[in-house]
Design a protein around this motif. Sequence first.
Motif, short mmCIF file in Angstrom:
data_model
loop_
_atom_site.label_atom_id
_atom_site.label_comp_id
_atom_site.label_asym_id
_atom_site.label_seq_id
_atom_site.Cartn_x
_atom_site.Cartn_y
_atom_site.Cartn_z
N ARG A 152 0.83 -1.21 0.00
CA ARG A 152 0.00 0.00 0.00
C ARG A 152 0.86 1.26 0.00
O ARG A 152 0.49 2.30 -0.52
CB ARG A 152 -0.87 -0.06 1.25
CG ARG A 152 -1.87 1.03 1.42
CD ARG A 152 -2.78 0.59 2.57
NE ARG A 152 -3.39 1.70 3.22
CZ ARG A 152 -3.95 1.64 4.43
NH1 ARG A 152 -3.93 0.51 5.11
NH2 ARG A 152 -4.50 2.69 4.96
N PHE A 153 2.04 1.16 0.61
CA PHE A 153 2.94 2.32 0.68
C PHE A 153 4.09 2.20 -0.31
O PHE A 153 5.13 2.83 -0.15
CB PHE A 153 3.44 2.52 2.11
CG PHE A 153 2.35 2.97 3.04
CD1 PHE A 153 1.99 4.32 3.09
CD2 PHE A 153 1.63 2.06 3.79
CE1 PHE A 153 0.95 4.73 3.91
CE2 PHE A 153 0.59 2.47 4.62
CZ PHE A 153 0.25 3.81 4.68
N GLY A 154 3.90 1.36 -1.33
CA GLY A 154 4.89 1.26 -2.41
C GLY A 154 6.17 0.58 -2.00
O GLY A 154 7.24 0.87 -2.56
N LEU A 155 6.09 -0.33 -1.02
CA LEU A 155 7.31 -0.95 -0.50
C LEU A 155 7.27 -2.47 -0.61
O LEU A 155 7.96 -3.17 0.13
CB LEU A 155 7.49 -0.55 0.98
CG LEU A 155 7.76 0.93 1.23
CD1 LEU A 155 7.44 1.29 2.67
CD2 LEU A 155 9.21 1.28 0.90
N GLY A 156 6.48 -2.95 -1.56
CA GLY A 156 6.29 -4.40 -1.69
C GLY A 156 7.60 -5.15 -1.89
O GLY A 156 7.75 -6.28 -1.43
N ASP A 157 8.57 -4.49 -2.52
CA ASP A 157 9.85 -5.17 -2.79
C ASP A 157 10.93 -4.81 -1.77
O ASP A 157 12.11 -5.03 -2.01
CB ASP A 157 10.32 -4.82 -4.21
CG ASP A 157 10.45 -3.31 -4.41
OD1 ASP A 157 9.99 -2.55 -3.53
OD2 ASP A 157 11.01 -2.89 -5.44
N ARG A 158 10.53 -4.25 -0.65
CA ARG A 158 11.53 -3.84 0.35
C ARG A 158 11.30 -4.51 1.70
O ARG A 158 11.90 -4.12 2.70
CB ARG A 158 11.48 -2.31 0.54
CG ARG A 158 11.95 -1.51 -0.65
CD ARG A 158 13.47 -1.63 -0.82
NE ARG A 158 14.00 -0.76 -1.85
CZ ARG A 158 14.03 -1.07 -3.14
NH1 ARG A 158 13.54 -2.21 -3.57
NH2 ARG A 158 14.56 -0.23 -4.01
N ALA A 159 10.46 -5.52 1.75
CA ALA A 159 10.06 -6.13 3.03
C ALA A 159 11.26 -6.59 3.86
O ALA A 159 11.28 -6.45 5.08
CB ALA A 159 9.12 -7.30 2.77
N GLY A 160 12.29 -7.15 3.19
CA GLY A 160 13.42 -7.71 3.91
C GLY A 160 14.56 -6.74 4.15
O GLY A 160 15.61 -7.12 4.68
N HIS A 161 14.36 -5.48 3.75
CA HIS A 161 15.44 -4.48 3.90
C HIS A 161 15.40 -3.84 5.29
O HIS A 161 14.32 -3.56 5.82
CB HIS A 161 15.30 -3.40 2.85
CG HIS A 161 15.61 -3.87 1.46
ND1 HIS A 161 16.56 -3.28 0.65
CD2 HIS A 161 15.10 -4.89 0.75
CE1 HIS A 161 16.60 -3.91 -0.50
NE2 HIS A 161 15.72 -4.90 -0.47
#
Length: 290
Positions: A152-161
């Motif tokens: 929802r906040f445009g961070l779908g590809d940053r979960a593990g960061h």
Amino acid sequence: MTTEQTTSPATGSADRAQAGRTVSPTPVELRAVEKRYGEGERSVTALRGVTLSFESGTMTAVMGPSGSGKSTLLHCAAGIERPTRGNVLIDGVELGALDEHALTVLRRERIGFVFQSFNLVSALTAAQNVELPLRLAGRRAGPGEVAAALRRFGLGDRAGHRPGELSGGQQQRVALARAVITQPAVLFADEPTGALDTHTSQGVLRLLRQLVDEHGQSIIMVTHDPAAASYADRVVLLADGRPVSELHGHEGPEAIAARMAALETSATGSATPPQPASGPIDEGREAVRS
Ligand SMILES: Nc1ncnc2c1ncn2[C@@H]1O[C@H](COP(=O)(O)OP(=O)(O)OP(=O)(O)O)[C@@H](O)[C@H]1O
């Protein structure tokens, strides 16, 4: 609790009502709130009888000269500091009547907070940071709940960061996802774009606006920036610990800056606001103010 169900002004209110959560028409109310720091000659009165109410599903910006009491107002409204006199009500619940434990639970369940300095837990991933308020409340996220919040906040590809691997704007978006995962009655934002460049700030402000327009979120934001305040439905101007005027209806940054300039000329004193916590993992509790 004096709450009632409502479907306006935004569809999100209906979503939450359907999900079984009541929506108060006045999620935050301050009644004759005074806050004094210290005693005797060296005491400072930061708020001088502030009476304000904030409507559900709207965004309010709080502005004013340095030392006018903006941070103090936000901290009292959020139950982080206790007023010297007067009452604060969240969702109709009088905070002064709550003991520390009940206040902690209410803050955890009904209040979201974002800070200028993001206050993410550096050792945790973006997904773990977002899940933190649920874990502190003894709950587990539902399947896909955290991933959906990040998307929802445009961070779908940053979960593990981890925060150190994210830009400032991305970190603030993680902080936003974390602040609203509990579906709080109100989201308080203390200079949420203060550490971001103009372009990144606009992205964060658009997300805040979207939370209001599409999800019925109530937001109260302290800012020095007229451009940020122009995203609000209402701008409350403080001077010397009191609200002195208001602007309504998405005034442009120039009109807001002009009102601020007029206030600055009559400002008294300056301030060193309380610094938000930052630090290692066990400060996660502090970082989400629970
Ligand atoms: N913990 C504290 N102890 C003593 N005085 C304080 C404390 N916190 C704030 N104050 C005083 O209360 C007044 C209001 O401070 P506050 O931080 O709320 O102002 P502000 O409008 O947020 O300022 P700024 O825009 O500079 O952040 C100031 O005079 C400040 O010095």
